[in-house]
Scaffold this motif. Sequence first.
Motif, PDB file in Angstrom:
ATOM      1  N   LYS A  89      -4.190 -37.470 -76.745  1.00 36.66           N
ATOM      2  CA  LYS A  89      -3.573 -36.881 -77.842  1.00 36.66           C
ATOM      3  C   LYS A  89      -2.198 -37.960 -78.047  1.00 36.66           C
ATOM      4  O   LYS A  89      -1.974 -38.448 -79.069  1.00 36.66           O
ATOM      5  CB  LYS A  89      -3.280 -35.657 -77.679  1.00 36.66           C
ATOM      6  CG  LYS A  89      -4.203 -34.512 -77.903  1.00 36.66           C
ATOM      7  CD  LYS A  89      -3.688 -33.201 -77.858  1.00 36.66           C
ATOM      8  CE  LYS A  89      -4.614 -32.230 -78.235  1.00 36.66           C
ATOM      9  NZ  LYS A  89      -4.056 -30.961 -78.126  1.00 36.66           N
ATOM     10  N   ALA A  90      -1.748 -38.262 -76.735  1.00 39.51           N
ATOM     11  CA  ALA A  90      -0.609 -39.132 -77.107  1.00 39.51           C
ATOM     12  C   ALA A  90      -0.932 -40.617 -77.521  1.00 39.51           C
ATOM     13  O   ALA A  90       0.039 -41.056 -78.279  1.00 39.51           O
ATOM     14  CB  ALA A  90       0.180 -39.296 -75.583  1.00 39.51           C
ATOM     15  N   VAL A  91      -2.114 -40.908 -77.045  1.00 40.82           N
ATOM     16  CA  VAL A  91      -2.420 -42.454 -77.550  1.00 40.82           C
ATOM     17  C   VAL A  91      -2.755 -42.360 -79.088  1.00 40.82           C
ATOM     18  O   VAL A  91      -2.381 -43.200 -79.943  1.00 40.82           O
ATOM     19  CB  VAL A  91      -3.441 -42.866 -76.795  1.00 40.82           C
ATOM     20  CG1 VAL A  91      -4.213 -44.114 -77.431  1.00 40.82           C
ATOM     21  CG2 VAL A  91      -2.967 -43.069 -75.122  1.00 40.82           C
ATOM     22  N   ALA A 150       1.359 -52.164 -74.758  1.00 43.08           N
ATOM     23  CA  ALA A 150       2.625 -51.244 -75.102  1.00 43.08           C
ATOM     24  C   ALA A 150       2.355 -49.647 -75.493  1.00 43.08           C
ATOM     25  O   ALA A 150       3.124 -48.908 -75.216  1.00 43.08           O
ATOM     26  CB  ALA A 150       3.350 -52.059 -76.514  1.00 43.08           C
ATOM     27  N   ILE A 151       1.312 -49.585 -76.338  1.00 44.68           N
ATOM     28  CA  ILE A 151       0.666 -48.376 -76.561  1.00 44.68           C
ATOM     29  C   ILE A 151       0.434 -47.352 -75.376  1.00 44.68           C
ATOM     30  O   ILE A 151       1.043 -46.342 -75.327  1.00 44.68           O
ATOM     31  CB  ILE A 151      -0.487 -48.225 -77.369  1.00 44.68           C
ATOM     32  CG1 ILE A 151      -0.328 -49.077 -78.918  1.00 44.68           C
ATOM     33  CG2 ILE A 151      -1.021 -46.954 -77.655  1.00 44.68           C
ATOM     34  CD1 ILE A 151       0.363 -48.454 -79.813  1.00 44.68           C
ATOM     35  N   MET A 152      -0.183 -48.018 -74.420  1.00 48.90           N
ATOM     36  CA  MET A 152      -0.484 -47.247 -73.232  1.00 48.90           C
ATOM     37  C   MET A 152       0.831 -46.971 -72.348  1.00 48.90           C
ATOM     38  O   MET A 152       0.891 -45.732 -71.986  1.00 48.90           O
ATOM     39  CB  MET A 152      -1.364 -47.875 -72.518  1.00 48.90           C
ATOM     40  CG  MET A 152      -2.839 -48.092 -72.778  1.00 48.90           C
ATOM     41  SD  MET A 152      -3.786 -46.411 -73.291  1.00 48.90           S
ATOM     42  CE  MET A 152      -4.015 -45.883 -71.888  1.00 48.90           C
ATOM     43  N   VAL A 153       1.954 -47.768 -72.411  1.00 43.06           N
ATOM     44  CA  VAL A 153       3.062 -47.381 -71.762  1.00 43.06           C
ATOM     45  C   VAL A 153       3.762 -46.275 -72.471  1.00 43.06           C
ATOM     46  O   VAL A 153       4.322 -45.448 -72.113  1.00 43.06           O
ATOM     47  CB  VAL A 153       3.873 -48.743 -71.652  1.00 43.06           C
ATOM     48  CG1 VAL A 153       5.363 -48.474 -71.247  1.00 43.06           C
ATOM     49  CG2 VAL A 153       3.231 -49.853 -70.550  1.00 43.06           C
ATOM     50  N   ALA A 154       3.842 -46.602 -73.692  1.00 44.12           N
ATOM     51  CA  ALA A 154       4.507 -45.505 -74.562  1.00 44.12           C
ATOM     52  C   ALA A 154       3.894 -44.166 -74.511  1.00 44.12           C
ATOM     53  O   ALA A 154       4.544 -43.169 -74.468  1.00 44.12           O
ATOM     54  CB  ALA A 154       4.556 -46.059 -76.090  1.00 44.12           C
ATOM     55  N   ALA A 155       2.579 -44.081 -74.294  1.00 46.86           N
ATOM     56  CA  ALA A 155       1.928 -42.896 -74.409  1.00 46.86           C
ATOM     57  C   ALA A 155       2.428 -42.482 -73.383  1.00 46.86           C
ATOM     58  O   ALA A 155       2.330 -41.011 -72.805  1.00 46.86           O
ATOM     59  CB  ALA A 155       0.373 -43.080 -74.410  1.00 46.86           C
ATOM     60  N   ARG A 156       2.154 -42.935 -71.901  1.00 48.25           N
ATOM     61  CA  ARG A 156       2.513 -42.524 -70.517  1.00 48.25           C
ATOM     62  C   ARG A 156       3.847 -41.781 -70.815  1.00 48.25           C
ATOM     63  O   ARG A 156       4.231 -41.030 -69.682  1.00 48.25           O
ATOM     64  CB  ARG A 156       2.488 -43.465 -69.480  1.00 48.25           C
ATOM     65  CG  ARG A 156       0.847 -43.988 -69.111  1.00 48.25           C
ATOM     66  CD  ARG A 156       0.882 -45.035 -68.055  1.00 48.25           C
ATOM     67  NE  ARG A 156      -0.664 -45.315 -68.027  1.00 48.25           N
ATOM     68  CZ  ARG A 156      -1.016 -46.352 -67.459  1.00 48.25           C
ATOM     69  NH1 ARG A 156      -0.375 -47.256 -66.833  1.00 48.25           N
ATOM     70  NH2 ARG A 156      -2.432 -46.572 -67.118  1.00 48.25           N
ATOM     71  N   ASN A 157       4.719 -42.398 -71.332  1.00 51.62           N
ATOM     72  CA  ASN A 157       6.152 -42.041 -71.261  1.00 51.62           C
ATOM     73  C   ASN A 157       6.468 -40.955 -72.301  1.00 51.62           C
ATOM     74  O   ASN A 157       7.427 -40.364 -72.564  1.00 51.62           O
ATOM     75  CB  ASN A 157       7.185 -43.076 -71.481  1.00 51.62           C
ATOM     76  CG  ASN A 157       7.193 -44.082 -70.354  1.00 51.62           C
ATOM     77  OD1 ASN A 157       7.263 -43.767 -69.024  1.00 51.62           O
ATOM     78  ND2 ASN A 157       7.210 -45.344 -70.679  1.00 51.62           N
ATOM     79  N   ALA A 177       5.611 -33.760 -69.125  1.00 48.82           N
ATOM     80  CA  ALA A 177       5.973 -32.525 -68.974  1.00 48.82           C
ATOM     81  C   ALA A 177       4.829 -31.809 -68.372  1.00 48.82           C
ATOM     82  O   ALA A 177       4.853 -30.520 -67.951  1.00 48.82           O
ATOM     83  CB  ALA A 177       6.182 -31.798 -70.408  1.00 48.82           C
ATOM     84  N   LEU A 178       3.962 -32.634 -68.258  1.00 55.65           N
ATOM     85  CA  LEU A 178       2.563 -31.846 -67.476  1.00 55.65           C
ATOM     86  C   LEU A 178       3.024 -31.593 -66.107  1.00 55.65           C
ATOM     87  O   LEU A 178       3.620 -32.338 -65.359  1.00 55.65           O
ATOM     88  CB  LEU A 178       1.332 -32.932 -67.232  1.00 55.65           C
ATOM     89  CG  LEU A 178       0.613 -33.051 -68.378  1.00 55.65           C
ATOM     90  CD1 LEU A 178      -0.340 -34.272 -68.333  1.00 55.65           C
ATOM     91  CD2 LEU A 178      -0.286 -31.958 -68.809  1.00 55.65           C
ATOM     92  N   PRO A 179       2.540 -30.287 -65.859  1.00 54.08           N
ATOM     93  CA  PRO A 179       2.859 -29.707 -64.275  1.00 54.08           C
ATOM     94  C   PRO A 179       2.209 -30.676 -63.258  1.00 54.08           C
ATOM     95  O   PRO A 179       0.956 -31.172 -63.567  1.00 54.08           O
ATOM     96  CB  PRO A 179       2.242 -28.446 -64.199  1.00 54.08           C
ATOM     97  CG  PRO A 179       1.539 -28.430 -65.187  1.00 54.08           C
ATOM     98  CD  PRO A 179       1.748 -29.306 -66.533  1.00 54.08           C
ATOM     99  N   GLU A 180       2.857 -30.890 -62.158  1.00 53.49           N
ATOM    100  CA  GLU A 180       2.191 -31.693 -60.853  1.00 53.49           C
ATOM    101  C   GLU A 180       0.664 -31.313 -60.746  1.00 53.49           C
ATOM    102  O   GLU A 180      -0.183 -32.143 -60.237  1.00 53.49           O
ATOM    103  CB  GLU A 180       2.846 -31.500 -59.793  1.00 53.49           C
ATOM    104  CG  GLU A 180       2.608 -32.690 -58.770  1.00 53.49           C
ATOM    105  CD  GLU A 180       3.684 -32.730 -57.823  1.00 53.49           C
ATOM    106  OE1 GLU A 180       3.380 -33.154 -56.452  1.00 53.49           O
ATOM    107  OE2 GLU A 180       4.872 -32.849 -58.142  1.00 53.49           O
TER     108      GLU A 180
END
Length: 149
Positions: free
Chosen positions: A58-60, A29-36, A42-45
């Motif tokens: 940082k998101a995690v 759940a933490i990893m899915v939330a961090a990916r979203n 917003a990272l560029p391609e």
Amino acid sequence: MIRLDLSSGPKWLDLGPGLRLHVLPVTTAIMVAARNDPVVEALPEGASKEEQALVMAKAVARRVVTGWEGVGDADGNPVPVTPEGIDALLDIWPVFEAFQTRCLAPHLMLDAEKNASAPSPNGTSAGATATAKPAKARARTARAARTGR
């Protein structure tokens, strides 16, 4: 072998001399939330793998760090945990490396292992693609002459 750590409670991670983070377990759940996370999305391609790793870490961290010891302001006064503080802490290279190694690496290693080879459709090697080049005709003839086949 996958080793299940069935303890679901938070724990302290020592990241350096006098620096400890109190973290929740890194769950699916933490990893899915961090990916979203909006910053991740917003990272560029064309973002480099290094930039992606930092933004994801940082998101995690913003989701799992619940406390810390050894983090202070410019005057050395302890500061509370905030999302901005977590981001600033992970901008310090040795701290980022320690967080990656002690908190994220076990989960990332497992993710990398599952990507090592694609499963075959029916569970046998029938679905696998050949990676070796076929032997040259001359080599096959020489081998046949030696073995009598």
